[in-house]
Design a protein around this motif. Structure first.
Motif, PDB file in Angstrom:
ATOM      1  N   UNK B 136       0.840  -1.195   0.000  1.00  0.00           N
ATOM      2  CA  UNK B 136       0.000   0.000   0.000  1.00  0.00           C
ATOM      3  C   UNK B 136       0.869   1.237   0.000  1.00  0.00           C
ATOM      4  N   UNK B 137       0.225   2.369  -0.198  1.00  0.00           N
ATOM      5  CA  UNK B 137       0.889   3.654  -0.076  1.00  0.00           C
ATOM      6  C   UNK B 137       1.050   3.962   1.417  1.00  0.00           C
ATOM      7  N   UNK B 138       2.284   4.182   1.860  1.00  0.00           N
ATOM      8  CA  UNK B 138       2.551   4.450   3.269  1.00  0.00           C
ATOM      9  C   UNK B 138       1.794   5.653   3.796  1.00  0.00           C
ATOM     10  N   UNK B 139       1.683   6.660   2.970  1.00  0.00           N
ATOM     11  CA  UNK B 139       0.961   7.888   3.335  1.00  0.00           C
ATOM     12  C   UNK B 139      -0.473   7.569   3.730  1.00  0.00           C
ATOM     13  N   UNK B 140      -1.124   6.706   2.939  1.00  0.00           N
ATOM     14  CA  UNK B 140      -2.504   6.316   3.245  1.00  0.00           C
ATOM     15  C   UNK B 140      -2.582   5.416   4.457  1.00  0.00           C
ATOM     16  N   UNK B 141      -1.635   4.486   4.554  1.00  0.00           N
ATOM     17  CA  UNK B 141      -1.640   3.505   5.642  1.00  0.00           C
ATOM     18  C   UNK B 141      -1.644   4.179   7.009  1.00  0.00           C
ATOM     19  N   UNK B 142      -0.780   5.181   7.187  1.00  0.00           N
ATOM     20  CA  UNK B 142      -0.665   5.787   8.527  1.00  0.00           C
ATOM     21  C   UNK B 142      -1.856   6.675   8.874  1.00  0.00           C
ATOM     22  N   UNK B 143      -2.627   7.077   7.874  1.00  0.00           N
ATOM     23  CA  UNK B 143      -3.780   7.950   8.147  1.00  0.00           C
ATOM     24  C   UNK B 143      -4.753   7.332   9.140  1.00  0.00           C
TER      25      UNK B 143
END
Lengths: 287, 287
Positions: B136-143
Motif C-alpha cells: 500500500x501507499x505508506x501515506x494512506x496507511x498511517x492515516x
C-alpha cells in the motif's frame, strides 16, 4: 561541449566531475599537476590525476587535520607541516595567534607556485611571517631534527607515488624523535572502503603504533575523496585527543569553522566497526 | 567489453560502477527497477536509475536506521516500516527477539519480489512470522492508525518521485499520531552536500520538528550515496537517543554488526557545522 575529469577510485568505480576549463597542466620533476575550474566544485587541483583539493570541500580536510590537534594542546608553538603545498593546512594554522613558527616542507615547488596563482582560497596564508617554506623531501628533513616541534602534520598525497616515503617506518620514527615531549603527530590516513587504500591505512597505523603510546584514528566526510569516508591518524607522546580536549579554550578563540566543532571533536573518534576491525587487523599483523 | 552504470549525483557529478551483467529491468506501476551484478559492489538494485542497495555497503544504511532507535528503547515491541522493499531494515529488526510485530508497508510489490529473487542478503527475513507486508501507499496507511507503534522507520526513496508523499507535513503528523507515548520515528533524511538533497533535508527537518518535541539528525558514511555523507532523522515524543542510550543492554544482546556500535551511537549525533547550519536555516525558515 562536455569536458569531464574522471578519477578511477578503483578499476571498477569512477567519480566524474564536469569541467569548465583547464588552467594549468604541468609536469614537474615529481608529478603531473593539473588545475581546473569545475561547475560543481569550483577550482580543483589534481596530482598525477588524483583529486587533491576542491574549492567546495577542501575546508573539511584542512579543518580536521589542524583543529583536532590544536584544540587538544593550547601550548603548541612550533609546527612542522609536511606536504601541504596547496596551503590549506597552513591557512588554518595561521588562525592561531599562539603559534610562533610554522615550517612547511614541500618536495614540489611547482605545487606551491600553482596554488599561489590558482588556489588563493588555500594559499592565502603562505606569506605569513611565521611561515618558512623548505622545498625538500620531508623524509630527509625530519632525519636531522630532534625534540623541536610541538606538532607535526603530515599532509601528504597517497602512498602510491611521490608521497610513499611519508608512510614508512623510518619516517614515523624520525617524526617521534623530532617531536617535543608534548608532541602530537597528525597524518592523512587514507580510508578503509576500497582495498588498496585500506592496505595503506593498515600499514600506516601499525607503523605509527610501533612508536607512539597513543595512536588513534579519526574520521571525516570528504565527498570528493574515494568513498567519501576519510581517516586521519592522531599519535602523541602523552595527549589523548578526547580526554585532553580544551573545548572552552578553543571555543573562546572565536575561530569560525565550517565543519569542525568541539562536539564533533569527540564524535569523530567514535569509529564504526568496519574501521575498528581494520585497525585491529593491522595490530594483529604487527605482533 | 565494458558496461558501466552511471548515476548523476548532480548535472555535474557522476558516480560510475562497472557492471558485470544485468539480471532484471522492469517497469512497475510506480518506477523502473533494475538489478545488476557489479565488480566492486556485488549485487545492486536501482529505482528509477538511482542506486538504492549495494551488497557491499547496504549494511551501513540498514544498521544505522535500525539499531539507533532499538538501542534507545529496549521496550520496542511493535514496529512499522514504510518502504524498505529490499528487506534490509526488516532483516536488522528481526535480530531482536524482543520485537513482536513488524508491519512493512511497501507501495511496490515488484520491488519485494525482485529483492527475494536477487537480493537474498537483504530479503532474507521477509518470511519471518512476525513480519506482515502490506502493499500500500505508506501515506494512506498511517492515516488510519492511532497510538499503535513503538517505532516507525521511514526507509523511503528520495522525495523526487514515488517517495514524495513520505516527506510531507501530513505524513509526519500522521506518524506522530500512529506512535505510542514511547514512540520513535526514524527516517532516511537525505544529505546536505548537494543543493537538491540539502533542500529536501531542510524541508523534512522543519516539518518533523513541527510535531515532535525531540527532533535530531545523525550521520553515516555511505560510499555509494551522493557525497557519501548521509543523514537520518531521529524524532520522538520523549526519548533522547544519546541520553537514553541503553548501551549495556544492547551490548548484552550480542548482535554482531559491521558498522554500528554503542560508541558510534553517541558519536553519530555529533554533526559538523555544515549540517548544523543547514538545520538551523530550516528552523529559521519555519518561524
Amino acid at each position: 561541449m562536455d569536458i569531464w575529469y574522471t578519477e578511477n577510485h578503483t578499476d571498477n568505480v569512477r567519480l566524474s566531475i564536469r569541467i569548465d576549463r583547464q588552467f594549468a597542466s604541468v609536469q614537474s620533476e615529481f608529478q603531473r599537476i593539473d588545475v581546473f575550474d569545475s561547475v560543481e566544485f569550483g577550482r580543483i587541483m589534481t596530482l598525477d590525476g588524483l583529486l587533491m583539493v576542491t574549492e567546495k570541500d577542501e575546508y573539511i580536510y584542512h579543518e580536521m587535520i589542524t583543529h583536532i590537534p590544536m584544540a587538544t594542546n593550547p601550548n603548541i608553538k612550533k609546527v612542522l607541516v609536511i606536504g601541504a603545498g596547496d596551503g590549506g593546512t597552513v591557512r588554518e594554522l595561521c588562525r592561531y595567534p599562539s603559534i610562533e613558527q610554522i615550517d612547511m616542507v614541500e618536495i614540489d615547488e611547482l605545487v606551491v607556485h600553482l596554488a599561489k596563482e590558482y588556489l588563493p582560497f588555500t594559499a592565502c596564508s603562505l606569506d605569513d611571517p611565521r611561515v618558512h617554506i623548505y622545498y625538500q623531501d620531508g623524509l630527509r628533513f625530519v632525519r636531522k631534527v630532534e625534540n623541536e616541534y610541538d606538532l607535526i602534520i603530515v599532509d601528504s598525497t597517497d602512498p602510491f607515488g611521490v608521497g610513499e616515503g611519508l608512510f614508512t617506518k623510518e619516517f614515523y620514527g624520525n617524526c617521534y624523535k623530532a617531536l617535543t615531549e608534548d608532541g602530537i603527530l597528525v597524518n592523512q590516513h587514507e580510508s578503509t572502503f576500497y582495498t588498496s587504500y585500506s592496505n595503506a591505512m593498515k600499514r600506516a597505523h601499525s607503523r605509527i603504533k610501533g612508536f607512539f603510546p597513543i595512536a588513534l584514528v579519526y574520521q571525516a566526510h570528504i565527498p570528493t575523496y574515494p568513498s567519501g569516508h576519510w581517516l586521519f591518524g592522531f599519535a602523541s607522546k602523552k595527549y589523548d585527543p578526547v580526554r585532553d580536549l580544551q573545548a572552552d579554550w578553543w571555543n573562546g578563540l572565536g575561530i569560525k569553522t565550517r565543519y569542525y566543532n568541539t562536539i564533533l571533536h569527540r564524535g569523530c573518534f567514535a569509529i564504526p566497526n568496519n574501521v575498528r576491525d581494520a585497525l585491529r587487523e593491522s595490530e594483529r599483523d604487527k605482533r
